[in-house]
Design an enzyme around this catalytic site. Structure first.
Site, PDB file in Angstrom:
ATOM      1  N   GLU A  86      10.819 -94.945  -7.634  1.00 13.52           N
ATOM      2  CA  GLU A  86      11.934 -94.308  -6.959  1.00 13.52           C
ATOM      3  C   GLU A  86      13.129 -95.226  -6.677  1.00 13.52           C
ATOM      4  O   GLU A  86      14.268 -94.773  -6.689  1.00 13.52           O
ATOM      5  CB  GLU A  86      11.444 -93.703  -5.628  1.00 13.52           C
ATOM      6  CG  GLU A  86      10.433 -92.585  -5.775  1.00 13.52           C
ATOM      7  CD  GLU A  86      11.033 -91.321  -6.353  1.00 13.52           C
ATOM      8  OE1 GLU A  86      12.165 -90.953  -5.963  1.00 13.52           O
ATOM      9  OE2 GLU A  86      10.373 -90.707  -7.208  1.00 13.52           O
ATOM     10  N   SER A 461     -29.026 -48.280  27.401  1.00 15.16           N
ATOM     11  CA  SER A 461     -29.878 -48.701  28.522  1.00 15.16           C
ATOM     12  C   SER A 461     -29.627 -50.137  28.966  1.00 15.16           C
ATOM     13  O   SER A 461     -30.101 -50.534  30.035  1.00 15.16           O
ATOM     14  CB  SER A 461     -31.354 -48.532  28.148  1.00 15.16           C
ATOM     15  OG  SER A 461     -31.668 -47.163  27.993  1.00 15.16           O
TER      16      SER A 461
END
Length: 799
Positions: A86, A461
């Site tokens: 770069e 229940s």
């Protein structure tokens, strides 16, 4: 001579004009330049990460995968590879490369557009942090000015650190550390020179040089960078030759969750978004939940195995697709469209033999599937009926079928299918409401609907204990007699008659409350509610945290016709487990910033005072212990909770929960629940350490089938989970509170027994509610079976 003077003065004028122009541009743009100092405190986007209490990664949320790295942790080989690719003059320039700019200017003059930016790494930092990607002259000038300013205020190391953490490197990876994990599945410090050069080649064009999408182009880019490093003297010939000889070995890696808890992850994500909005995904929060990996893994296994066992009891529903005699390539394409769901993997039948089947798996491998694992697969006809038992593999599958398999501990495939029924499990600590484990369905990939907190179903229940608790606080005792006999209720508002019955359509006559609960007698529950009054009972039930809107205003409430989530039910049951206190379930224990700063620490109301001692759970960080908090509210008499626990323990030892005796523990209490036509199967139970509820049923209510109840579907899942997490842990029973009497009782009358009373037993009472003796009632020695005198003042004799 005159010509030379002309050239000189012309050049001077041109240079002056250029300097004036640049000065003017600087003065024009300078006021709008951002402060470079902001780069020192820049907040890079970091995903939200969710962890268990023992610090296992559960999930990661956020568009950007990023793991910031410090400059000193960056391998020197990577820095050299990056600069070679770069900006090889990075160490020498002051932010701007004049040669690169001249090249870009030439392209601008020739084409009228900027072709290559001539950008240095410093200029890219300026653009990435402060500017857009717009290709314009003004943007480039801003970039140059910012680069010059950055170089004045930051060191080269600081600039490189900013750059390598910000850049996009493909596949949602931002920064070199994230890219290292995405492409190679390990930290950047562990990569080879060739792998480092591969990553260094990505900033120029993450798509074009992506080693996953374009391996050949990425190799060319990598080798070019390695050649540049050799020419610049950064590596020697031997390392260069070794690196270019390496194959392109990148593959896609995602952050693997260390703990499978997707429903927990989604709950935590939603809570974080509610707290912080969209910043939850970008600010790098680390969220720690209350679950532990041991208990969550046990919950996952219990629910998945329980649903598969139920599913196989009702037969095989056929292949997911029947492709017929097609080439293997077609089978591979079809398999690629199917995902594994909670360990149930897609497979294609390639050959059917006499005692086995050849299958093709999604990864392209072929395996043999034994007949023994298929023999269960009777054809499914309905929830209550199946076809004949198969005799050979051809009775079940044929070539071209897309089926499902699981794998046993030895790695052998087992014939399976994705269950049609669903389930949910919630387990919380009764001391403070911490969610210890939660599963919201068979597979999150199949359905994100979290049945643990979203599915409102009738608890049947398993709701009766709340009615019995109300009765104990209204003056009834565990020895009170209530008539288990037919009842007719006329609903005048609807002009109809309701004739409730017990599930086996039998009636036992006068029966003690303890026995009525463990035998789950419906008519006793209804008579209790009728005696106490619906409105008074509704008011009492809100103490358990139930929303009154979810409770029906009628006698059917005694049979569990409320609409509650498994979380609602579990929180209510915690009141019995902890001595009568109401706790609020919670999930998040602490939230940390990206820098480890503590932003939130849970301080739940606790039944016992918070301690500074670390929790006795292996692997749990000492720092997670909650701070001192207010005590949990006492909502029912602790003696009522103690007696309820005693009665619910009998459900395990003598009633509908007898299967749980296989766990060989004496500290378990619980209750089954089954709604009309077996649409819902429930089991809620606890000891003093954990409260756990399991629900099972279909998302669209339908019968679970003949002979399927809370004890056959939900209870086995509960047992598997509780048996695993409580194994080896000491039994924990509640301490007996003050004001409790243990008396010897006549089972036929519910009164205090005389010395010669046959089959007398010991019962627990609140001191003020203990029953009278026979002598106190004016009765001497009573022959067994003889009637009792009338006692209108005693609520226990409600017939």
């Amino acid at each position: 001579m005159a010509v030379l003077k002309l050239i000189f003065w012309s050049s001077a004028a041109l240079l002056s004009a250029l300097l004036v122009g640049l000065s003017g541009t600087f003065l024009y743009l300078s006021p709008s330049q951002p402060s470079v100092e902001a780069l020192r405190s820049i907040q890079l986007q970091i995903p939200l990460r969710i962890y268990s209490r023992d610090e296992k990664l559960i999930a990661e949320f956020g568009e950007m995968r990023r793991a910031p790295i410090r400059f000193e942790d960056i391998p020197r080989d990577f820095i050299e590879a990056l600069l070679a690719a770069e900006d090889d003059d990075f160490e020498n320039h002051h932010g701007v490369d004049l040669r690169g700019l001249m090249r870009a200017t030439s392209q601008l003059v020739q084409t009228g557009q900027i072709q290559s930016g001539g950008s240095t790494i410093t200029m890219q930092v300026a653009k990435n942090f402060f500017l857009t990607s717009e290709r314009s002259f003004s943007r480039k000038l801003n970039e140059i000015l910012l680069a010059l300013q950055i170089e004045r205020e930051l060191s080269k190391d600081e600039i490189l650190e900013l750059y390598v953490n910000k850049i996009y490197l493909g596949n949602r990876a931002y920064g070199i550390e994230a890219a290292s994990h995405v492409y190679y599945g390990k930290p950047i410090q562990e990569l080879t020179l060739a792998q480092l050069a591969m990553i260094a080649g990505l900033p120029k064009a993450p798509s074009a040089f992506n080693p996953l999408a374009n391996p050949e182009r990425s190799r060319e880019r990598r080798d070019w960078i390695l050649g540049r490093m050799l020419r610049l003297g950064k590596i020697d010939e031997a390392r260069y030759q070794q690196a270019i000889a390496e194959p392109v070995d990148a593959s896609y890696h995602v952050a693997e969750a260390e703990l499978s808890a997707p429903y927990i992850a989604e709950m935590a994500r939603a809570e974080m978004v509610a707290r912080y909005g969209s910043a939850a995904y970008t600010d790098g929060f680390r969220v720690y939940t209350s679950i532990t990996s041991e208990r969550q893994n046990a919950a996952n296994a219990a629910l998945h195995n329980g649903l598969i066992e139920y599913d196989q009891r009702h037969g095989y529903r056929g292949p997911e697709a029947r492709l017929g005699d097609v080439p293997q390539e077609e089978l591979r394409k079809a398999l690629a469209t199917l995902r594994p769901l909670s360990g149930v993997h897609p497979a294609a039948v390639t050959q059917v033999g006499g005692d086995s089947v050849r299958i093709l798996l999604r990864d392209g491998s072929e395996r043999s599937l034994s007949w023994d694992s298929m023999s269960w697969a009777r054809p499914y006809l309905s929830a209550s009926s199946m076809g004949p038992r198969p005799q050979r593999p051809a009775d079940v599958v044929q070539a071209g079928d897309l089926i499902r398999v699981r794998f046993n501990d030895e790695g052998q495939p087992l014939f399976s299918q994705v269950p049609a029924a669903q389930a949910a499990l919630v387990s919380i600590s009764p001391e403070d409401g911490a969610i210890e484990a939660l599963v919201g369905g068979f597979a999150f990939g199949q359905s994100k609907y979290n049945r643990a907190i979203q599915a409102k179903r009738q608890p049947g229940s398993s709701f009766k204990p709340f009615i019995y608790s109300a009765a104990l606080d209204a003056g009834y005792t565990a020895a009170s007699l209530v008539n288990d006999a037919p009842i007719v209720h006329v609903e005048e508002s609807h002009d109809r008659v309701w004739r409730p019955k017990n599930d086996n359509n039998t009636f036992l006559g006068p029966i003690r409350l303890r026995e009525a609960l463990y035998k789950s007698r419906n008519l006793v529950s209804i008579r209790l509610l009728q005696s106490m009054g619906v409105d008074a009972t509704l008011e009492y039930l809100t103490r358990f945290g139930f929303n009154r809107q979810d409770l029906p205003r009628g006698l059917s409430m005694a049979l569990g016709t409320a609409t509650l989530t498994p979380m609602d039910v579990t929180a209510g049951w915690a009141v019995f487990a902890n001595g009568g206190h109401r706790v609020e379930p919670y999930l998040l224990t602490r939230i940390e910033s990206r820098d480890g700063e503590l932003l939130y620490q849970a301080a739940p109301r606790r039944v016992t005072p918070a301690t500074t001692e670390p929790e006795a759970t292996a692997g749990v960080s000492d720092s997670i212990v909650a701070p001192m908090a207010e005590p949990a509210e006492q909502v029912i008499d602790e003696r009522t909770a103690f007696i309820m626990t005693s009665m619910l323990r009998d459900v395990i030892t003598r009633g509908t929960g007898r299967r749980a005796m296989a766990l060989q523990r004496n500290d378990l209490a619980g209750k089954t629940g089954t709604t009309n036509e077996s649409f819902d199967s429930w089991f809620s139970g606890y000891n003093a350490e954990l409260v756990t509820t399991v629900w099972a049923g279909f998302d669209q209510p339908a019968t679970l089938g003949r002979n399927e109840y809370g004890s056959t579907v939900a209870l086995p899942i509960w047992m598997s989970y509780m048996g695993t997490v409580l194994q080896g842990r000491p039994e924990r029973l509640p301490a007996e509170p003050e004001g409790i009497l243990t008396l010897r009782i006549d089972p036929a009358s519910g009164r205090i027994a005389q010395a010669n009373t046959p089959e007398a037993y010991f019962e627990v009472f609140k001191a003020e509610d203990s029953p009278p003796t026979m002598q106190e009632l004016g009765v001497g020695s009573r022959p067994p079976g003889s009637p009792l005198p009338a006692d209108d003042s005693a609520p226990m004799d409600l017939f």
